[in-house]
Design an enzyme around this catalytic site. Structure first.
Site, short mmCIF file in Angstrom:
data_model
loop_
_atom_site.label_atom_id
_atom_site.label_comp_id
_atom_site.label_asym_id
_atom_site.label_seq_id
_atom_site.Cartn_x
_atom_site.Cartn_y
_atom_site.Cartn_z
N ARG A 130 16.56 52.14 44.34
CA ARG A 130 16.91 51.95 42.93
C ARG A 130 15.69 51.69 42.05
O ARG A 130 15.75 50.93 41.08
CB ARG A 130 17.94 50.81 42.77
CG ARG A 130 19.24 51.07 43.52
CD ARG A 130 19.96 52.30 43.00
NE ARG A 130 21.21 52.53 43.71
CZ ARG A 130 21.33 53.32 44.78
NH1 ARG A 130 20.27 54.00 45.24
NH2 ARG A 130 22.49 53.48 45.38
N SER A 133 28.28 51.08 39.60
CA SER A 133 27.94 49.89 40.38
C SER A 133 27.19 48.88 39.52
O SER A 133 26.20 49.21 38.89
CB SER A 133 27.08 50.28 41.58
OG SER A 133 27.81 51.11 42.46
N GLU A 171 22.22 46.11 38.65
CA GLU A 171 21.87 47.54 38.68
C GLU A 171 22.13 48.16 37.32
O GLU A 171 21.40 49.04 36.89
CB GLU A 171 22.69 48.26 39.76
CG GLU A 171 22.33 49.73 39.91
CD GLU A 171 22.95 50.37 41.15
OE1 GLU A 171 23.45 51.50 41.03
OE2 GLU A 171 22.95 49.73 42.21
#
Length: 309
Positions: A178, A227, A297
């Site tokens: 990420r 998410s 996130e």
């Protein structure tokens, strides 16, 4: 509308652009959560050259924020100061090559997967399960269903804050979970992804399985943002949230999804403040119950009403 505390009148000094520049432009309705304030200035550049020239002439005092499909994003209720750049027309083309494709940063991930499938190119099916556009996928090394950007990236063309355009490899971007290391202020323009010839029927079957999995396990028809938290090493964020008793938790009109508790939902009248407060409350409860700190996130941009960041 934009909070008065962060409004500045740069209209007389903004560089010329062939694209559209809008003052005090509402953003909330264009995000997947359907919440948030306005951009102080919103630029929709016409093409690479338009954006590069604009950035090269832009005062360094003026902050720049880039948004794509706004799928994994909370824009705070006080709006975003400075210039918000949104790539749209002119940045979404997809060109098929023998061993991959070249796509503009505004192309949706699912569109790229569809183009590859139609051309009999495999390896990009995982993109069909990632909401958002390719530029954002590069910036966070997006991944799902067994694949991630670093597995398939050849190069990315990036324009810097000084207007220079450079082509960087996957190694240059140091992609990790990420995360991508873009140059300071860098904006992704276009990308080349590797793919390999495969049977269209087999590709279609894999994409159908991803679609069925998403529909069965995620609240995809709700006002959500994907998410919410990254998976900590050795753990699944949703399991930690469930373990801490947060499934279905509500603040204002924001709710932790009953279907997949790493998703937040706007039940209809939530504010950005509701969603962010709910996320922080989940983080606090998970830390108290498990000793593990969840990291956002979802990107949270802009200022709260009154100017607080």
């Amino acid at each position: 509308m934009m909070a008065a505390a962060i409004r500045h009148d740069w209209r007389e000094t903004l560089p010329a652009a062939r694209g559209r520049v809008t003052f005090d432009a509402p953003l909330g309705a264009s995000t997947w959560f359907r919440v948030g304030g306005a951009a102080e200035y919103l630029l929709r550049p016409q093409d690479d050259d338009d954006l590069a020239r604009f950035l090269a002439a832009l005062s360094p005092e003026l902050p720049v924020t880039v948004i794509g499909a706004a799928s994994n994003l909370i824009i705070r209720d006080g709006g975003i100061p400075g210039i918000v750049i949104r790539l749209a027309r002119g940045f979404g083309d997809v060109a098929i090559e023998a061993d991959g494709l070249v796509a503009g940063a505004a192309a949706l991930d699912v569109t790229i997967a569809d183009h590859a499938a139609a051309a009999g190119l495999g390896g990009l099916e995982f993109l069909s399960g990632i909401p958002g556009s390719l530029g954002g996928a590069i910036a966070m090394n997006a991944g799902a269903y067994g694949g991630e950007i670093r597995d398939v990236l050849d190069w990315a063309e990036i324009v810097g804050r000084d207007g220079s355009i450079n082509r960087l490899s996957a190694a240059d971007l140091a992609l990790s979970y990420r995360h991508a290391t873009l140059p300071p202020g860098g904006i992704v323009l276009r990308v080349r992804l590797f793919a390999h010839p495969d049977e269209p029927v087999a590709i279609a079957a894999r994409m159908a399985a991803i679609k069925a999995n998403r529909e069965a396990s995620q609240p995809i028809r709700a006002r959500t943002g994907g998410s919410t938290f990254r998976n900590p090493d050795g753990h699944k964020a949703w399991q930690l949230i469930d373990q801490a008793g947060c499934r279905g938790m509500v603040i204002g009109d924001a709710q932790v999804s009953e279907k997949h508790c790493n998703f937040l939902i706007n039940r209809g009248a939530a504010t950005a403040a509701d969603l962010e407060a709910l996320g922080d409350a989940v983080r606090a409860r998970v830390l108290a119950e498990t000793g593990i700190e969840l990291r956002w996130e979802i990107r949270r941009l802009g200022v709260k009403p009154g100017g607080a960041r």
